[in-house]
Motif scaffolding. Sequence first.
Motif, mmCIF file in Angstrom:
data_model
loop_
_atom_site.group_PDB
_atom_site.id
_atom_site.type_symbol
_atom_site.label_atom_id
_atom_site.label_comp_id
_atom_site.label_asym_id
_atom_site.label_seq_id
_atom_site.Cartn_x
_atom_site.Cartn_y
_atom_site.Cartn_z
ATOM 1 N N ALA A 50 0.841 -1.198 0.000
ATOM 2 C CA ALA A 50 0.000 0.000 0.000
ATOM 3 C C ALA A 50 0.870 1.240 0.000
ATOM 4 C CB ALA A 50 -0.932 0.011 1.200
ATOM 5 N N ALA A 97 -6.430 -1.203 -5.680
ATOM 6 C CA ALA A 97 -7.617 -0.764 -4.971
ATOM 7 C C ALA A 97 -7.367 0.601 -4.352
ATOM 8 C CB ALA A 97 -7.982 -1.776 -3.891
ATOM 9 N N ALA A 98 -8.459 1.328 -4.112
ATOM 10 C CA ALA A 98 -8.359 2.681 -3.577
ATOM 11 C C ALA A 98 -9.274 2.833 -2.376
ATOM 12 C CB ALA A 98 -8.740 3.688 -4.648
ATOM 13 N N THR A 99 -8.797 3.592 -1.398
ATOM 14 C CA THR A 99 -9.606 3.869 -0.217
ATOM 15 C C THR A 99 -9.497 5.330 0.177
ATOM 16 O OG1 THR A 99 -10.010 3.324 2.097
ATOM 17 C CG2 THR A 99 -7.725 3.190 1.353
ATOM 18 N N VAL A 106 -4.742 -0.530 6.192
ATOM 19 C CA VAL A 106 -4.556 -0.543 4.737
ATOM 20 C C VAL A 106 -4.268 -1.943 4.197
ATOM 21 C CG1 VAL A 106 -3.835 1.854 4.558
ATOM 22 C CG2 VAL A 106 -2.108 0.075 5.002
ATOM 23 N N GLN A 109 -8.610 -5.849 2.850
ATOM 24 C CA GLN A 109 -9.356 -5.551 1.623
ATOM 25 C C GLN A 109 -10.701 -4.901 1.936
ATOM 26 O OE1 GLN A 109 -10.798 -8.993 -0.648
ATOM 27 N NE2 GLN A 109 -10.096 -10.318 1.018
ATOM 28 N N GLU A 111 -11.142 -2.460 3.640
ATOM 29 C CA GLU A 111 -10.913 -1.032 3.753
ATOM 30 C C GLU A 111 -11.138 -0.304 2.430
ATOM 31 O OE1 GLU A 111 -10.433 -0.115 6.653
ATOM 32 O OE2 GLU A 111 -9.498 1.851 6.677
ATOM 33 N N TYR A 112 -11.135 -1.046 1.340
ATOM 34 C CA TYR A 112 -11.096 -0.457 0.007
ATOM 35 C C TYR A 112 -12.459 -0.487 -0.664
ATOM 36 C CZ TYR A 112 -6.070 -0.602 0.631
ATOM 37 O OH TYR A 112 -4.806 -0.404 1.121
ATOM 38 N N TRP A 115 -12.018 -0.907 -6.951
ATOM 39 C CA TRP A 115 -11.075 -1.940 -7.384
ATOM 40 C C TRP A 115 -10.897 -1.902 -8.896
ATOM 41 C CZ3 TRP A 115 -8.693 -5.497 -4.058
ATOM 42 C CH2 TRP A 115 -9.112 -5.434 -2.719
#
Length: 125
Positions: A50, A97-99, A106, A109, A111-112, A115
Amino acid sequence: QVQLVESGGGLVQAGGSLRLSCAASGRTFSLYAMGWFRQAPGKGREFVAAHSWRGGFTYYADSVKGRFTISKDNAKNTVYLQMNSLKTEDTAVYYCAATGRNSGHVSSQDEYDDWGQGTQVTVSS
């Protein structure tokens, strides 16, 4: 929402290198971090690395420390995963993936929110 497009997967021999890219677009101003995950055949999705969106930290799974490097190009809104000394056990579909959450998890998964479509990495012996 953030759109993510991955590229750079392929077939490589053990000991070789590949670089994955993940281009982000959309509501990138709301992002806290980007992550890479992977899923091998018959296994669950696992965390790889991350990178904070605005700089500050990187974080790696123990299995890739010293071999993989995550980096970010701010001008291109793109996160990279440089993979060196690849092993057959690195074979998997890799997802970025983005959060937007800053909860300190982090590597999870859950948390995101957004995708990418995934890119196949195959390491042959």
